[in-house]
Design a protein around this motif. Structure first.
Motif, short mmCIF file in Angstrom:
data_model
loop_
_atom_site.label_atom_id
_atom_site.label_comp_id
_atom_site.label_asym_id
_atom_site.label_seq_id
_atom_site.Cartn_x
_atom_site.Cartn_y
_atom_site.Cartn_z
N PRO A 97 -0.64 -12.02 9.67
CA PRO A 97 -0.62 -11.49 8.31
C PRO A 97 0.06 -10.12 8.20
O PRO A 97 0.31 -9.66 7.09
N ASP A 98 0.34 -9.48 9.34
CA ASP A 98 1.00 -8.18 9.32
C ASP A 98 2.50 -8.30 9.59
O ASP A 98 3.17 -7.28 9.82
N ASN A 99 3.03 -9.50 9.53
CA ASN A 99 4.46 -9.72 9.69
C ASN A 99 5.15 -9.45 8.36
O ASN A 99 5.06 -10.26 7.43
N SER A 100 5.82 -8.33 8.26
CA SER A 100 6.44 -7.95 6.98
C SER A 100 7.47 -8.98 6.52
O SER A 100 7.68 -9.16 5.31
N ASP A 101 8.11 -9.66 7.47
CA ASP A 101 9.14 -10.64 7.10
C ASP A 101 8.57 -11.81 6.30
O ASP A 101 9.29 -12.44 5.51
N THR A 102 7.29 -12.12 6.50
CA THR A 102 6.70 -13.23 5.73
C THR A 102 6.65 -12.87 4.25
O THR A 102 7.01 -13.68 3.39
N GLY A 114 12.70 -17.94 -10.12
CA GLY A 114 12.64 -17.38 -11.47
C GLY A 114 11.39 -16.62 -11.82
O GLY A 114 11.07 -16.48 -13.01
N ASN A 115 10.68 -16.10 -10.81
CA ASN A 115 9.46 -15.34 -11.09
C ASN A 115 9.49 -13.98 -10.39
O ASN A 115 8.70 -13.72 -9.48
N PRO A 116 10.39 -13.09 -10.83
CA PRO A 116 10.49 -11.77 -10.19
C PRO A 116 9.24 -10.92 -10.33
O PRO A 116 8.96 -10.09 -9.47
N ALA A 117 8.48 -11.11 -11.41
CA ALA A 117 7.25 -10.32 -11.61
C ALA A 117 6.28 -10.54 -10.45
O ALA A 117 5.66 -9.60 -9.94
N GLU A 118 6.13 -11.78 -10.02
CA GLU A 118 5.25 -12.09 -8.89
C GLU A 118 5.87 -11.60 -7.59
O GLU A 118 5.17 -11.11 -6.69
N ALA A 119 7.19 -11.70 -7.49
CA ALA A 119 7.88 -11.32 -6.26
C ALA A 119 7.73 -9.83 -5.94
O ALA A 119 7.70 -9.45 -4.77
N VAL A 120 7.61 -9.00 -6.97
CA VAL A 120 7.46 -7.56 -6.76
C VAL A 120 6.32 -7.26 -5.80
O VAL A 120 6.43 -6.46 -4.89
N GLY A 121 5.19 -7.94 -6.01
CA GLY A 121 4.02 -7.72 -5.16
C GLY A 121 4.28 -8.05 -3.70
O GLY A 121 3.83 -7.32 -2.80
N TYR A 122 5.02 -9.12 -3.45
CA TYR A 122 5.33 -9.51 -2.07
C TYR A 122 6.26 -8.49 -1.41
O TYR A 122 6.07 -8.11 -0.24
N TYR A 123 7.26 -8.04 -2.16
CA TYR A 123 8.17 -7.03 -1.61
C TYR A 123 7.42 -5.74 -1.30
O TYR A 123 7.69 -5.09 -0.28
N GLU A 124 6.50 -5.36 -2.18
CA GLU A 124 5.75 -4.13 -1.95
C GLU A 124 4.88 -4.25 -0.70
O GLU A 124 4.72 -3.27 0.05
N LYS A 125 4.31 -5.43 -0.47
CA LYS A 125 3.53 -5.66 0.75
C LYS A 125 4.43 -5.54 1.98
O LYS A 125 4.05 -4.96 3.01
N ALA A 126 5.63 -6.10 1.87
CA ALA A 126 6.58 -6.04 2.99
C ALA A 126 6.96 -4.59 3.28
O ALA A 126 7.03 -4.18 4.45
N LEU A 127 7.20 -3.81 2.23
CA LEU A 127 7.59 -2.42 2.41
C LEU A 127 6.46 -1.58 3.00
O LEU A 127 6.70 -0.65 3.78
N ALA A 128 5.23 -1.90 2.64
CA ALA A 128 4.09 -1.18 3.18
C ALA A 128 4.03 -1.35 4.70
O ALA A 128 3.59 -0.45 5.42
N LEU A 129 4.49 -2.51 5.18
CA LEU A 129 4.47 -2.79 6.62
C LEU A 129 5.77 -2.37 7.31
O LEU A 129 5.80 -2.17 8.51
N ASN A 130 6.83 -2.25 6.51
CA ASN A 130 8.14 -1.89 7.07
C ASN A 130 8.85 -0.92 6.12
O ASN A 130 9.82 -1.29 5.45
N PRO A 131 8.36 0.32 6.03
CA PRO A 131 8.84 1.27 5.03
C PRO A 131 10.22 1.86 5.28
O PRO A 131 10.70 2.65 4.47
N LYS A 132 10.87 1.50 6.37
CA LYS A 132 12.18 2.06 6.68
C LYS A 132 13.30 1.05 6.55
O LYS A 132 14.41 1.27 7.04
N SER A 133 13.03 -0.06 5.88
CA SER A 133 14.04 -1.11 5.74
C SER A 133 14.87 -0.90 4.47
O SER A 133 14.38 -1.06 3.36
#
Length: 238
Positions: A97-102, A114-133
């Protein structure tokens, strides 16, 4: 090597069999990010445990197994098999669950659907785990642009700009960040600046130029550099 390939194949085959047994529609939890975030039945939990145990026996670590299923997911996604890819991404997430790529993959697929509003949350989770990407920042910025296109709000463009600036600050060679920043300026009616960013992007990655957007921008303002003279192909004389 042969033993490793055979055990990995066995693990993958077990996962594929389960998917084939239970797959119904694109709304099946298996093909939704994080298995649809729904509570699993006891039977499903037992199957998950069996899968995890199989991976524990066939991989050195669960992180290694997670990366393996991420790679398979990208392969299926590149082949246009979105549901199968999503199931692989879910297995990778289950393993780690800590794999930012997922979360990154969840965001990409969700935007594509077609659902960018939901996607925002996933990207933010990814950035929290990989903040230098840098690429993660630019993808999140692009996600906000998609959100703006669905429901135009100035604050959405401002958010997109913030993430794109971070992407460029993290990696000044990120062509995608420049291309998307060009769109932000286009929507802000600053066409001159839009051209500036577009040219910065094409200097880094000509193949990634969005010619549909190029045409839109050219209709508002011809290319000040004269590089794109007919708005469809670059001037080959230079």
């Amino acid at each position: 090597m042969k033993r490793l390939l055979s055990t990995v194949a066995a693990c993958l085959l077990a996962a594929t069999f389960t998917f084939a047994q239970e797959q119904t529609t694109s709304q099946d939890p298996k093909v939704l990010p994080m298995f649809g975030k729904t509570a699993k039945t006891e039977e499903q939990q037992l199957r998950d445990q069996k899968f995890l145990s199989s991976c524990d026996a066939n991989f050195t670590t669960r992180k290694e197994a997670s990366n393996f299923f991420m790679d398979r997911g990208w392969e299926y996604l590149n082949e246009g098999q979105t549901d199968t890819a999503m199931y692989r991404f879910n297995l990778a997430w289950l393993l780690n669950p800590d794999n930012s790529d997922t979360y990154w993959a969840f965001g990409l697929v969700t935007v594509a659907k077609g659902n960018p509003a939901e996607a925002v949350g996933y990207y933010e989770k990814a950035l929290a785990l990989n903040p230098k990407s840098s690429l993660l920042y630019s993808d999140l910025g692009t996600c906000y642009v998609s959100l703006y296109e669905q429901k135009p709000k100035k604050k959405t463009l401002k958010q997109a700009s913030t993430y794109l600036e971070k992407a460029i600050a993290t990696d000044a060679t990120n062509a995608f960040a420049y291309f998307t920043m060009s769109k932000v300026n286009y929507f802000n009616c600053d066409y001159s600046q839009a051209w500036t960013y577009l040219h910065k992007g094409r200097e880094l990655n000509m193949a990634a130029v969005d010619y549909s957007f190029l045409l839109q921008l050219s209709e508002k303002m011809p290319d000040p550099q004269g590089f794109f003279k007919n708005a469809t192909t670059p001037d080959q004389s230079e």
